[in-house]
Write an enzyme that holds these catalytic residues in place. Structure first.
Site, PDB file in Angstrom:
ATOM      1  N   GLY A 142       0.832  -1.190   0.000  1.00 12.39           N
ATOM      2  CA  GLY A 142       0.000   0.000   0.000  1.00 12.39           C
ATOM      3  C   GLY A 142       0.869   1.243   0.000  1.00 12.39           C
ATOM      4  N   ALA A 143       0.228   2.379   0.175  1.00 13.25           N
ATOM      5  CA  ALA A 143       0.949   3.648   0.105  1.00 13.25           C
ATOM      6  C   ALA A 143       1.974   3.785   1.227  1.00 13.25           C
ATOM      7  CB  ALA A 143      -0.040   4.806   0.165  1.00 13.25           C
ATOM      8  N   LYS A 197       4.235  -2.343   3.366  1.00 11.07           N
ATOM      9  CA  LYS A 197       4.284  -3.569   2.569  1.00 11.07           C
ATOM     10  C   LYS A 197       3.961  -4.736   3.500  1.00 11.07           C
ATOM     11  CE  LYS A 197       7.757  -1.867  -0.703  1.00 11.07           C
ATOM     12  NZ  LYS A 197       9.131  -2.042  -1.242  1.00 11.07           N
ATOM     13  N   LYS A 254       3.575  -6.942   8.428  1.00 14.18           N
ATOM     14  CA  LYS A 254       3.318  -5.617   7.851  1.00 14.18           C
ATOM     15  C   LYS A 254       4.465  -4.687   8.250  1.00 14.18           C
ATOM     16  CE  LYS A 254      -0.178  -1.917   7.925  1.00 14.18           C
ATOM     17  NZ  LYS A 254      -1.534  -1.557   8.428  1.00 14.18           N
ATOM     18  N   ASP A 267     -12.478   2.106   6.947  1.00 18.90           N
ATOM     19  CA  ASP A 267     -12.028   1.661   5.628  1.00 18.90           C
ATOM     20  C   ASP A 267     -12.518   0.239   5.352  1.00 18.90           C
ATOM     21  OD1 ASP A 267     -10.818   2.040   3.184  1.00 18.90           O
ATOM     22  OD2 ASP A 267      -8.816   1.482   3.862  1.00 18.90           O
TER      23      ASP A 267
END
Length: 351
Positions: free
Chosen positions: A35-36, A39, A53, A149
């Protein structure tokens, strides 16, 4: 603002010893998502298969402090809540880099549904999955946590495809009646209309909203579970958010069973206060499930990953860290190396 070793709130990183990961026992394998700001790798912690993560540290002092604060909040929430429908937290460490370790699951709901197309889930399975999501959300809300989200990329399936667990608490926040929270948080296509604004607020500015933003996102996910189609099809992510916020546009619920249509349409109402809470949503889902229970148990369809599956592009604001397994032999540049053979190696080797 404090030093880069302090959180944005000024608090030090404090975690119970049982949750502290020893990097010497952490082995990192193939990358399975990105993602932004992070990883995700498949790996091992001691003898356990895990998802690792790794959060990017940031460039400027302000960015570093903000990301450390977000890391601290995510770890605090993961260590505080435990539920069969929430990804299991194993531990975290802040040095030498920020790492969050959770159980390794079978893959995302998004990829599972994509590999099924054009077929749809059996209604029994779709409702059971929806109940899993609702139970996980009920647990979060009971602890005063808003996910912010909720979408198929952040819903993970167990290896047997029987259970869904909520993941990625990077955007989750504790709810406060007085706290103003960041606008335009989440992913546009699943974003509650009260989160979207084009005139009065710019991205990053604050406004007040409550846990009912998650009920709206749940309605879009439930619609998607049943139809196995991208919601607001034909619209870009921004067009979908704009239409939902300013034109009260919603996906069609005309072909849904009456009871399901009631759940969906009540959850995505424009007025957040008119939306049900997750305890009520669970009751409605259980009632509907009881009316369609088959004489024999229905097992979820096993879908095997296809290398040719095409994923739609990620939308702005997304944090799809577990969206797609990267089976290429490309070597990640930072913060860790990855061997082409896929053999695990020690976390310490990178430093």
């Amino acid at each position: 603002m404090g030093s880069v070793n302090e959180f944005y709130s000024g608090e030090e990183f404090n975690l119970e010893s049982k949750w502290l990961i020893d990097p010497k026992h952490l082995f990192v394998g193939p990358k399975i998502g990105e993602g932004a700001h992070a990883k995700v790798y498949e790996g091992k912690y001691k003898s356990q298969n895990v998802a690792i993560k790794v959060l990017h540290k940031g460039e400027t002092l302000q960015e570093i402090a903000k990301r450390e604060a977000n890391f601290g909040r995510e770890v605090a929430m993961l260590s505080r809540v435990e539920h069969k429908n929430l990804v299991k937290f194993i531990g975290a460490c802040k040095e030498p880099i920020m790492v969050i370790v959770t159980e390794l699951l079978g893959g995302t709901l998004r990829k599972y549904l994509l590999n099924m197309r054009p077929r749809c889930l059996d209604m029994h399975i779709a409702i059971r999955y929806a109940l899993d999501i609702a139970h996980g959300m009920e647990c979060l809300h009971s602890h005063g946590i808003i996910h912010r989200d909720l979408k198929p990329e952040n819903l993970l399936l167990t290896a047997d495809h029987k259970t869904i667990k909520l993941a990625d608490f990077g955007l989750a926040r504790e709810e406060s009646l007085t706290e103003m929270m960041t606008a335009e948080t989440g992913t546009y296509r699943w974003m509650a209309p009260e989160l979207y604004s084009t005139v009065t607020l710019r991205q990053g500015e604050k406004k007040h909203y409550n846990h009912k933003v998650d009920a709206y996102s749940f309605a879009i996910v439930l619609w998607e579970l049943i139809h196995n189609k991208l919601p607001f099809e034909g619209m870009s992510n921004l067009q979908a958010a704009y239409a939902a916020a300013f034109k009260n546009t919603r996906p069609s619920a005309d072909d849904l069973p009456k009871d399901v249509a009631l759940i969906v349409t009540s959850c995505w109402k424009e007025d957040p206060n008119a939306r049900p809470n997750f305890t009520q949503i669970i009751q409605m889902l259980q009632h509907y499930l009881s009316t369609i229970l088959p004489t024999k148990p229905v097992l979820p369809l096993r879908i095997f990953t296809s290398d040719t599956a095409v994923l739609p592009p990620e939308s702005p604001g997304t944090r799809a860290l577990m969206a797609k397994r990267d089976d290429s032999t490309e070597t990640p540049k930072t913060p860790m190396e990855e061997t082409p053979s896929g053999i695990f190696f020690c976390f310490k080797r990178c430093y």
